[in-house]
Design an enzyme around this catalytic site. Structure first.
Site, short mmCIF file in Angstrom:
data_model
loop_
_atom_site.label_atom_id
_atom_site.label_comp_id
_atom_site.label_asym_id
_atom_site.label_seq_id
_atom_site.Cartn_x
_atom_site.Cartn_y
_atom_site.Cartn_z
N GLY A 13 0.71 -1.19 -0.16
CA GLY A 13 -0.14 0.15 -0.13
C GLY A 13 0.87 1.25 0.07
O GLY A 13 1.64 1.44 -0.78
N ASP A 48 6.54 -6.48 14.77
CA ASP A 48 5.06 -6.19 14.93
C ASP A 48 5.08 -5.20 16.03
O ASP A 48 5.71 -5.22 17.21
CB ASP A 48 4.56 -7.59 15.69
N VAL A 49 4.50 -4.17 15.78
CA VAL A 49 4.62 -2.69 16.67
C VAL A 49 3.97 -3.06 17.92
O VAL A 49 4.07 -2.11 18.97
CB VAL A 49 4.19 -1.57 16.03
N GLY A 77 -0.88 0.48 10.12
CA GLY A 77 -2.07 0.87 10.75
C GLY A 77 -2.99 -0.35 10.28
O GLY A 77 -2.88 -1.10 9.41
N TYR A 140 -10.39 4.30 14.92
CA TYR A 140 -9.36 4.43 14.03
C TYR A 140 -9.20 6.06 13.92
O TYR A 140 -7.82 6.50 14.14
CB TYR A 140 -9.83 3.93 12.57
N LYS A 144 -5.67 8.06 14.76
CA LYS A 144 -5.15 9.01 13.73
C LYS A 144 -5.04 10.48 14.22
O LYS A 144 -4.12 11.07 13.92
CB LYS A 144 -5.58 8.55 12.26
#
Length: 234
Positions: A13, A48-49, A77, A140, A144
Protein backbone atom coordinates in the site's frame (compact mmCIF):
# COMPACT_ATOMS: atom_id res chain seq x y z
CA UNK A 1 22.80 13.03 0.24
CA UNK A 2 21.79 9.42 0.80
CA UNK A 3 20.22 8.69 4.17
CA UNK A 4 19.07 5.54 5.92
CA UNK A 5 15.28 5.30 6.02
CA UNK A 6 13.03 2.86 7.85
CA UNK A 7 9.44 2.61 6.66
CA UNK A 8 7.29 0.89 9.26
CA UNK A 9 4.57 -1.03 7.46
CA UNK A 10 6.36 -0.56 4.15
CA UNK A 11 5.57 -3.91 2.54
CA UNK A 12 2.30 -2.88 0.89
CA UNK A 13 0.00 0.00 0.00
CA UNK A 14 1.07 3.52 0.88
CA UNK A 15 4.08 2.32 2.85
CA UNK A 16 5.41 0.40 -0.13
CA UNK A 17 4.99 3.42 -2.39
CA UNK A 18 6.92 5.51 0.15
CA UNK A 19 9.70 2.94 0.39
CA UNK A 20 10.06 2.79 -3.39
CA UNK A 21 10.09 6.59 -3.69
CA UNK A 22 12.79 6.96 -1.05
CA UNK A 23 14.84 4.19 -2.67
CA UNK A 24 14.46 5.88 -6.07
CA UNK A 25 15.87 9.05 -4.52
CA UNK A 26 18.98 7.16 -3.49
CA UNK A 27 18.29 6.44 0.17
CA UNK A 28 19.13 3.16 1.85
CA UNK A 29 15.70 1.80 2.74
CA UNK A 30 14.45 -0.92 5.06
CA UNK A 31 10.80 -1.77 5.51
CA UNK A 32 9.08 -3.63 8.31
CA UNK A 33 6.46 -6.30 7.80
CA UNK A 34 4.41 -8.66 9.94
CA UNK A 35 3.60 -11.59 7.66
CA UNK A 36 4.10 -10.74 4.00
CA UNK A 37 7.68 -9.70 3.09
CA UNK A 38 8.16 -6.76 0.73
CA UNK A 39 8.77 -7.25 -2.99
CA UNK A 40 12.27 -8.07 -4.20
CA UNK A 41 14.67 -5.17 -4.11
CA UNK A 42 13.68 -3.87 -0.69
CA UNK A 43 15.25 -4.93 2.58
CA UNK A 44 12.55 -6.35 4.84
CA UNK A 45 12.78 -6.76 8.59
CA UNK A 46 10.00 -8.47 10.55
CA UNK A 47 8.33 -6.28 13.13
CA UNK A 48 5.12 -6.30 15.16
CA UNK A 49 4.67 -2.82 16.63
CA UNK A 50 2.37 -4.25 19.30
CA UNK A 51 5.41 -6.11 20.70
CA UNK A 52 8.16 -3.93 22.17
CA UNK A 53 10.83 -6.60 21.83
CA UNK A 54 9.94 -7.01 18.16
CA UNK A 55 10.40 -3.26 17.62
CA UNK A 56 13.81 -3.37 19.25
CA UNK A 57 14.87 -6.37 17.17
CA UNK A 58 13.72 -4.71 13.94
CA UNK A 59 15.72 -1.57 14.60
CA UNK A 60 18.78 -3.55 15.61
CA UNK A 61 18.58 -5.55 12.38
CA UNK A 62 18.01 -2.53 10.14
CA UNK A 63 20.84 -0.58 11.73
CA UNK A 64 23.18 -3.56 11.58
CA UNK A 65 22.66 -3.75 7.81
CA UNK A 66 22.20 -0.11 6.82
CA UNK A 67 23.39 2.10 9.67
CA UNK A 68 21.53 4.39 12.05
CA UNK A 69 18.07 5.47 10.96
CA UNK A 70 17.95 9.07 9.71
CA UNK A 71 14.41 8.99 8.30
CA UNK A 72 11.52 7.24 10.03
CA UNK A 73 8.14 6.82 8.36
CA UNK A 74 5.36 5.19 10.37
CA UNK A 75 2.79 3.77 7.96
CA UNK A 76 1.58 0.77 9.94
CA UNK A 77 -2.12 0.87 10.68
CA UNK A 78 -5.18 -1.29 11.21
CA UNK A 79 -8.92 -0.75 11.31
CA UNK A 80 -11.63 -2.41 13.38
CA UNK A 81 -14.71 -0.69 12.00
CA UNK A 82 -17.80 -0.91 14.18
CA UNK A 83 -20.58 1.44 15.17
CA UNK A 84 -20.05 2.48 18.76
CA UNK A 85 -22.88 0.39 20.22
CA UNK A 86 -21.26 -2.73 18.71
CA UNK A 87 -17.64 -1.76 19.43
CA UNK A 88 -16.02 -3.95 22.06
CA UNK A 89 -13.18 -2.86 24.33
CA UNK A 90 -10.83 -4.92 22.15
CA UNK A 91 -12.17 -3.34 18.95
CA UNK A 92 -11.40 0.09 20.40
CA UNK A 93 -8.02 -0.77 21.88
CA UNK A 94 -6.38 -2.60 18.97
CA UNK A 95 -6.20 0.33 16.52
CA UNK A 96 -4.80 2.56 19.25
CA UNK A 97 -2.16 -0.04 20.11
CA UNK A 98 -0.98 -0.36 16.52
CA UNK A 99 -1.59 3.10 15.12
CA UNK A 100 -0.66 5.26 18.11
CA UNK A 101 1.33 3.24 20.63
CA UNK A 102 3.20 1.66 17.72
CA UNK A 103 4.15 5.13 16.48
CA UNK A 104 5.38 6.03 19.96
CA UNK A 105 7.52 2.92 20.16
CA UNK A 106 9.26 3.25 16.82
CA UNK A 107 9.71 7.01 17.19
CA UNK A 108 11.23 6.71 20.65
CA UNK A 109 13.71 4.13 19.36
CA UNK A 110 14.63 6.16 16.26
CA UNK A 111 15.11 9.45 18.10
CA UNK A 112 18.02 8.07 20.10
CA UNK A 113 20.35 8.05 17.11
CA UNK A 114 18.90 11.22 15.59
CA UNK A 115 19.70 13.17 18.75
CA UNK A 116 23.31 12.04 18.62
CA UNK A 117 23.65 13.14 15.00
CA UNK A 118 21.50 16.26 15.43
CA UNK A 119 19.55 15.41 12.27
CA UNK A 120 16.40 13.46 11.61
CA UNK A 121 13.12 13.30 9.76
CA UNK A 122 10.03 11.67 11.26
CA UNK A 123 6.85 11.38 9.19
CA UNK A 124 3.69 9.82 10.62
CA UNK A 125 0.87 8.66 8.36
CA UNK A 126 -2.49 9.79 9.69
CA UNK A 127 -5.75 10.03 7.74
CA UNK A 128 -8.34 12.49 6.53
CA UNK A 129 -10.83 10.88 8.93
CA UNK A 130 -8.66 12.04 11.83
CA UNK A 131 -9.93 15.55 11.05
CA UNK A 132 -13.35 14.92 9.51
CA UNK A 133 -14.46 11.78 11.36
CA UNK A 134 -16.27 8.80 9.87
CA UNK A 135 -19.20 6.75 11.12
CA UNK A 136 -18.02 3.38 12.35
CA UNK A 137 -14.43 4.55 12.77
CA UNK A 138 -14.39 6.25 16.15
CA UNK A 139 -11.49 4.01 17.20
CA UNK A 140 -9.46 4.46 14.01
CA UNK A 141 -10.16 8.20 13.83
CA UNK A 142 -9.12 8.67 17.46
CA UNK A 143 -5.85 6.81 16.90
CA UNK A 144 -5.02 8.84 13.80
CA UNK A 145 -6.06 12.19 15.32
CA UNK A 146 -3.84 11.53 18.33
CA UNK A 147 -0.84 11.37 16.01
CA UNK A 148 -1.23 15.08 15.36
CA UNK A 149 -0.83 16.04 19.01
CA UNK A 150 1.98 13.53 19.38
CA UNK A 151 3.86 14.92 16.37
CA UNK A 152 3.40 18.56 17.31
CA UNK A 153 4.59 17.97 20.86
CA UNK A 154 7.69 16.21 19.52
CA UNK A 155 8.24 18.99 16.98
CA UNK A 156 8.60 21.39 19.91
CA UNK A 157 10.86 19.00 21.82
CA UNK A 158 13.18 18.12 18.97
CA UNK A 159 13.24 21.08 16.60
CA UNK A 160 16.34 22.59 18.17
CA UNK A 161 18.24 19.35 17.50
CA UNK A 162 17.71 19.35 13.76
CA UNK A 163 14.87 16.81 13.91
CA UNK A 164 11.54 17.52 12.24
CA UNK A 165 8.28 15.70 12.96
CA UNK A 166 5.38 15.94 10.54
CA UNK A 167 2.09 14.25 9.68
CA UNK A 168 0.68 13.33 6.28
CA UNK A 169 -3.09 12.81 6.20
CA UNK A 170 -4.19 10.90 3.08
CA UNK A 171 -7.75 10.64 1.91
CA UNK A 172 -9.17 7.39 0.61
CA UNK A 173 -6.25 5.93 -1.35
CA UNK A 174 -6.22 3.35 -4.12
CA UNK A 175 -4.96 0.42 -2.04
CA UNK A 176 -6.26 -2.98 -0.98
CA UNK A 177 -8.12 -1.31 1.89
CA UNK A 178 -10.11 0.84 -0.53
CA UNK A 179 -10.68 -2.11 -2.84
CA UNK A 180 -12.25 -4.03 0.05
CA UNK A 181 -15.00 -1.41 0.48
CA UNK A 182 -18.36 -2.07 -1.14
CA UNK A 183 -18.45 -0.38 -4.54
CA UNK A 184 -21.44 1.74 -3.55
CA UNK A 185 -19.59 3.06 -0.48
CA UNK A 186 -16.43 3.76 -2.48
CA UNK A 187 -18.40 5.70 -5.09
CA UNK A 188 -20.14 7.73 -2.39
CA UNK A 189 -16.79 8.73 -0.89
CA UNK A 190 -15.34 9.68 -4.28
CA UNK A 191 -18.43 11.81 -4.97
CA UNK A 192 -17.40 14.02 -2.06
CA UNK A 193 -13.82 14.47 -3.26
CA UNK A 194 -13.27 17.68 -5.26
CA UNK A 195 -10.73 16.07 -7.61
CA UNK A 196 -13.26 13.30 -8.26
CA UNK A 197 -11.06 10.25 -7.72
CA UNK A 198 -9.12 8.20 -5.20
CA UNK A 199 -5.69 9.34 -4.13
CA UNK A 200 -2.81 7.42 -5.68
CA UNK A 201 -0.25 5.92 -3.27
CA UNK A 202 2.53 7.58 -5.27
CA UNK A 203 1.00 10.99 -4.52
CA UNK A 204 1.20 10.31 -0.79
CA UNK A 205 4.75 9.04 -1.23
CA UNK A 206 5.77 12.28 -2.93
CA UNK A 207 4.54 14.30 0.04
CA UNK A 208 6.39 12.04 2.47
CA UNK A 209 9.57 12.25 0.40
CA UNK A 210 9.51 16.04 0.55
CA UNK A 211 9.05 16.07 4.32
CA UNK A 212 11.92 13.57 4.60
CA UNK A 213 14.26 15.72 2.54
CA UNK A 214 16.91 18.23 3.52
CA UNK A 215 14.81 20.92 1.81
CA UNK A 216 12.08 20.49 4.46
CA UNK A 217 14.27 21.51 7.39
CA UNK A 218 11.99 24.43 8.27
CA UNK A 219 8.79 22.35 8.08
CA UNK A 220 7.86 20.74 11.38
CA UNK A 221 4.64 20.16 13.29
CA UNK A 222 2.75 20.31 9.99
CA UNK A 223 -0.25 18.26 8.94
CA UNK A 224 -0.16 17.86 5.17
CA UNK A 225 -3.44 16.61 3.65
CA UNK A 226 -3.16 14.52 0.48
CA UNK A 227 -6.87 13.93 0.07
CA UNK A 228 -8.02 15.50 -3.17
CA UNK A 229 -9.56 18.35 -1.20
CA UNK A 230 -11.98 16.12 0.72
CA UNK A 231 -10.95 17.49 4.10
CA UNK A 232 -11.09 21.18 3.33
CA UNK A 233 -12.32 23.19 6.29
CA UNK A 234 -11.34 20.62 8.91
Amino acid sequence: MARTALVVGGNRGIGLAVARRLADEGHHVAVTYRQEPPPAGLLGVPCDVTDLDSVRDAFDRAEELLGSVDVLVHSAGITRDRLLYAMSEEDFALPLLTNLTGAYRVTRRAVRGMLRRRWGRIVLLSSQVALSGEAGQANYSASKAALVGFARSLARELGGRGITVNVVAPGLTDTDMAAALPEERREAIVAGVPVGRLVRPEEVAAAVAFLASADAGAVTGAVLPVDGGAGMGH
